[in-house]
Design a protein around this motif. Structure first.
Motif, PDB file in Angstrom:
ATOM      1  N   TYR A 202      -8.374  51.637 -19.013  1.00  0.00           N
ATOM      2  CA  TYR A 202      -7.170  51.780 -17.971  1.00  0.00           C
ATOM      3  C   TYR A 202      -6.884  50.403 -17.488  1.00  0.00           C
ATOM      4  O   TYR A 202      -7.781  49.691 -17.176  1.00  0.00           O
ATOM      5  N   PRO A 203      -5.646  50.205 -17.252  1.00  0.00           N
ATOM      6  CA  PRO A 203      -5.185  48.948 -16.378  1.00  0.00           C
ATOM      7  C   PRO A 203      -6.046  49.238 -14.872  1.00  0.00           C
ATOM      8  O   PRO A 203      -6.289  50.438 -14.402  1.00  0.00           O
ATOM      9  N   THR A 204      -6.162  48.137 -14.192  1.00  0.00           N
ATOM     10  CA  THR A 204      -6.866  48.293 -13.112  1.00  0.00           C
ATOM     11  C   THR A 204      -6.228  47.521 -12.137  1.00  0.00           C
ATOM     12  O   THR A 204      -5.775  46.366 -12.215  1.00  0.00           O
ATOM     13  N   ILE A 205      -6.384  47.929 -10.573  1.00  0.00           N
ATOM     14  CA  ILE A 205      -5.981  47.197  -9.406  1.00  0.00           C
ATOM     15  C   ILE A 205      -7.051  47.120  -8.478  1.00  0.00           C
ATOM     16  O   ILE A 205      -7.913  47.839  -8.152  1.00  0.00           O
ATOM     17  N   LEU A 206      -7.367  45.691  -8.293  1.00  0.00           N
ATOM     18  CA  LEU A 206      -8.443  45.188  -7.456  1.00  0.00           C
ATOM     19  C   LEU A 206      -7.686  45.049  -5.866  1.00  0.00           C
ATOM     20  O   LEU A 206      -6.722  44.341  -5.749  1.00  0.00           O
ATOM     21  N   ASP A 281      -9.471  47.850 -18.605  1.00  0.00           N
ATOM     22  CA  ASP A 281      -8.553  46.887 -19.602  1.00  0.00           C
ATOM     23  C   ASP A 281      -8.544  45.581 -19.127  1.00  0.00           C
ATOM     24  O   ASP A 281      -7.850  45.304 -18.119  1.00  0.00           O
ATOM     25  N   LYS A 282      -9.363  44.621 -19.669  1.00  0.00           N
ATOM     26  CA  LYS A 282      -9.860  43.213 -19.319  1.00  0.00           C
ATOM     27  C   LYS A 282      -8.578  42.594 -19.218  1.00  0.00           C
ATOM     28  O   LYS A 282      -8.455  41.391 -18.553  1.00  0.00           O
ATOM     29  N   SER A 283      -7.478  42.770 -20.064  1.00  0.00           N
ATOM     30  CA  SER A 283      -6.077  42.202 -20.129  1.00  0.00           C
ATOM     31  C   SER A 283      -5.083  42.604 -19.199  1.00  0.00           C
ATOM     32  O   SER A 283      -4.180  42.118 -18.974  1.00  0.00           O
ATOM     33  N   SER A 308      -4.617  39.097 -14.073  1.00  0.00           N
ATOM     34  CA  SER A 308      -3.477  38.976 -14.779  1.00  0.00           C
ATOM     35  C   SER A 308      -2.055  39.107 -14.027  1.00  0.00           C
ATOM     36  O   SER A 308      -1.105  38.716 -14.415  1.00  0.00           O
ATOM     37  N   PHE A 309      -2.210  39.477 -12.678  1.00  0.00           N
ATOM     38  CA  PHE A 309      -0.994  39.697 -12.144  1.00  0.00           C
ATOM     39  C   PHE A 309      -1.438  39.862 -10.573  1.00  0.00           C
ATOM     40  O   PHE A 309      -2.499  40.506 -10.167  1.00  0.00           O
ATOM     41  N   CYS A 310      -0.718  39.172  -9.684  1.00  0.00           N
ATOM     42  CA  CYS A 310      -1.112  39.097  -8.177  1.00  0.00           C
ATOM     43  C   CYS A 310       0.073  39.490  -7.506  1.00  0.00           C
ATOM     44  O   CYS A 310       1.269  39.222  -7.526  1.00  0.00           O
ATOM     45  N   VAL A 311      -0.220  40.199  -6.530  1.00  0.00           N
ATOM     46  CA  VAL A 311       0.726  41.156  -5.527  1.00  0.00           C
ATOM     47  C   VAL A 311       0.272  40.718  -4.067  1.00  0.00           C
ATOM     48  O   VAL A 311      -0.852  41.021  -3.736  1.00  0.00           O
ATOM     49  N   ALA A 312       1.051  39.668  -3.450  1.00  0.00           N
ATOM     50  CA  ALA A 312       0.440  39.281  -2.114  1.00  0.00           C
ATOM     51  C   ALA A 312       1.598  39.458  -1.022  1.00  0.00           C
ATOM     52  O   ALA A 312       2.729  39.199  -1.155  1.00  0.00           O
ATOM     53  N   PHE A 422       2.703  46.067 -16.245  1.00  0.00           N
ATOM     54  CA  PHE A 422       1.831  46.471 -17.308  1.00  0.00           C
ATOM     55  C   PHE A 422       2.246  47.617 -18.190  1.00  0.00           C
ATOM     56  O   PHE A 422       1.635  48.245 -19.000  1.00  0.00           O
ATOM     57  N   LYS A 423       3.643  47.653 -18.148  1.00  0.00           N
ATOM     58  CA  LYS A 423       4.592  48.526 -18.955  1.00  0.00           C
ATOM     59  C   LYS A 423       3.858  49.936 -19.014  1.00  0.00           C
ATOM     60  O   LYS A 423       3.753  50.560 -20.071  1.00  0.00           O
ATOM     61  N   MET A 424       3.905  50.515 -17.708  1.00  0.00           N
ATOM     62  CA  MET A 424       3.288  51.908 -17.649  1.00  0.00           C
ATOM     63  C   MET A 424       4.501  52.794 -16.908  1.00  0.00           C
ATOM     64  O   MET A 424       5.471  52.345 -16.571  1.00  0.00           O
ATOM     65  N   ASN A 425       4.421  54.115 -17.347  1.00  0.00           N
ATOM     66  CA  ASN A 425       5.394  54.878 -16.847  1.00  0.00           C
ATOM     67  C   ASN A 425       5.267  55.097 -15.273  1.00  0.00           C
ATOM     68  O   ASN A 425       4.125  54.950 -14.878  1.00  0.00           O
TER      69      ASN A 425
END
Length: 428
Positions: A202-206, A281-283, A308-312, A422-425
């Motif tokens: 799975y895509p992941t959010i830290l 999903d490491k990517s 791979s993506f940052c939200v600040a 991440f091209k998710m629905n």
């Protein structure tokens, strides 16, 4: 800390309206509101703002408005006073005198209303082309080596990851685990790992915390992993001393002992943990946070290429010298009083090792930043001092009325932005 509101979501909002009550026997009432045009941002540098004055009684009212325009550091740019007559039972739009800003950035417009011998002050922050804001670097010669050595120090600490499954209601979307791991200085840090019940990758959010905030499980998605991570002195992690609003200046006399050194490394350790997971999903690993968390998101992205993506949101931890030119915290006074051999330059020298703007050139992935135009805790100009040094794909959003907080709607939209990247629905 006089502005104790680095703690997210409980922060003050700069009001732009008030009601004046006259003498009791008259029962008169006057309402005034500042109304910036164009959502408070002026691409042509021409200021447009008016005071909307409502007289709710039948008698005419005389008042004066003293308009003052300053830059965000308080330098006066224009000051004019005018009398106004507000007819009974009417609405008057009193326009600020024409003014064209000489440079780009953020500015404060203050209107002081004199009515029945009393003065009442309103202000609002406006801006022009914040993407043109620049701030000189205060970067130590050994800055890069300092962080290389610290990352090596962290790598030498055995993480000893432990997961404990937490019993939850069967209706929840995810399985929940409390995770703990060893970081530097013998500190154990913890967080809440939420994993979809269906096996997969799975895509992941830290998610990283605002100052003094305790991150908790969210149970938000059944198709993403969310790791709500608490750095030291936050949430369920270990403490370095008593928890309070003044703990940020611990070790300020030495960059090797400063409070934020450990916190930055804690965030890297959280990334180390995620990389051990076969279901991640490491990517597609995003990092998100607000206030302190917004700063940590940007800094971790700069120090760790695995993101791979940052939200600040409303980011802290940047452009310290400008920060303390605009703002003031009593902790600095207390520190200097307790360390008479230290001065402002000594403080800024230590803080420069932790200034996010010195790291932003290292970011190679997309960054999305949001700020509040009325934020007096993390002034918008400081956020852009860092943002404007990012050379990768980036975007920003400015909320005209927002102070130092993130609304639930905006927070949800940031997560949706991650899902879109991440091209998710979208979540049903």
């Amino acid at each position: 800390m006089k502005k104790k509101l680095l703690i997210l979501l409980i922060l003050s909002f700069t009001a732009v309206n008030f009601t004046v009550f006259a003498q009791e026997e008259t029962n008169s009432k006057l309402s005034i509101q500042l109304v910036p045009h164009n959502e408070g941002m002026f691409p042509d540098r021409l200021l447009q703002i008016h005071a909307q004055i409502e007289n709710e009684i039948s008698e005419n009212i005389d008042l004066k408005i003293h308009w003052v325009i300053t830059d965000d550091e308080g330098t006066p740019l224009k000051s004019l006073q005018f009398p106004y007559k507000v007819k009974g039972d009417s609405l008057l739009s009193a326009y600020c005198p024409i003014y064209r800003f000489k440079k780009d950035g953020f500015f404060r417009v203050t209107a002081t209303f004199t009515y029945l011998g009393e003065k009442h002050e309103l202000y609002t922050v406006v801006g022009t082309h914040p993407e043109n804001i620049s701030s000189p670097l205060r970067k130590p010669k050994d800055f890069d080596k300092f962080w290389e050595d610290n990352l090596k120090e962290l790598a030498a600490v055995a993480p000893h990851y432990k997961l404990k499954k937490v019993k939850r209601d069967k209706s929840t979307k995810t399985n929940l685990f409390e995770v703990e791991m060893q970081s530097t200085d013998g500190i154990t840090v913890r967080g809440w790992l939420e994993v979809p019940k269906k096996k997969g990758v799975y895509p992941t959010i830290l998610e990283v915390p605002g100052y003094t905030v305790s991150l908790e499980p969210q149970d938000k998605y059944d198709d993403m992993i969310v790791f709500s991570f608490n750095v030291r002195d936050h949430g369920n992690s270990d403490n370095t001393g008593p928890r309070h609003y003044k703990m940020w200046n611990r070790g300020l006399e030495d960059q090797n002992k400063f409070y934020y050194k450990g916190i930055y490394l804690d965030c890297i350790r959280a990334m180390d943990f995620l990389m051990t997971r076969n279901d991640v999903d490491k990517s597609r690993i995003a990092i998100a946070g607000a206030s302190q968390g917004g700063g940590l998101a940007m800094i971790t992205t700069a120090l760790d290429s695995r993101i791979s993506f940052c939200v600040a949101g409303i980011p802290f931890l940047t452009d310290w010298e400008r920060y303390f030119t605009i703002s003031h915290w009593e902790e600095i006074d207390e520190f200097l009083a307790a360390h008479p051999s230290k001065n402002w330059n000594d403080v800024l020298d230590v803080l420069s090792y932790f200034d996010s703007k010195n790291l932003m050139h290292k970011i190679k992935v997309p960054v999305s930043m949001s700020i509040g135009l009325q934020d007096d805790v993390c002034p918008p100009a400081t956020s852009f001092s860092a943002y404007n040094r990012i050379t990768s794909t980036k975007n920003y959003f400015i909320d005209q009325t927002q102070g130092h907080w993130i609304t639930d709607e905006k927070w949800d939209s940031q997560f949706e932005e991650i899902r879109a990247y991440f091209k998710m629905n979208k979540v049903k």
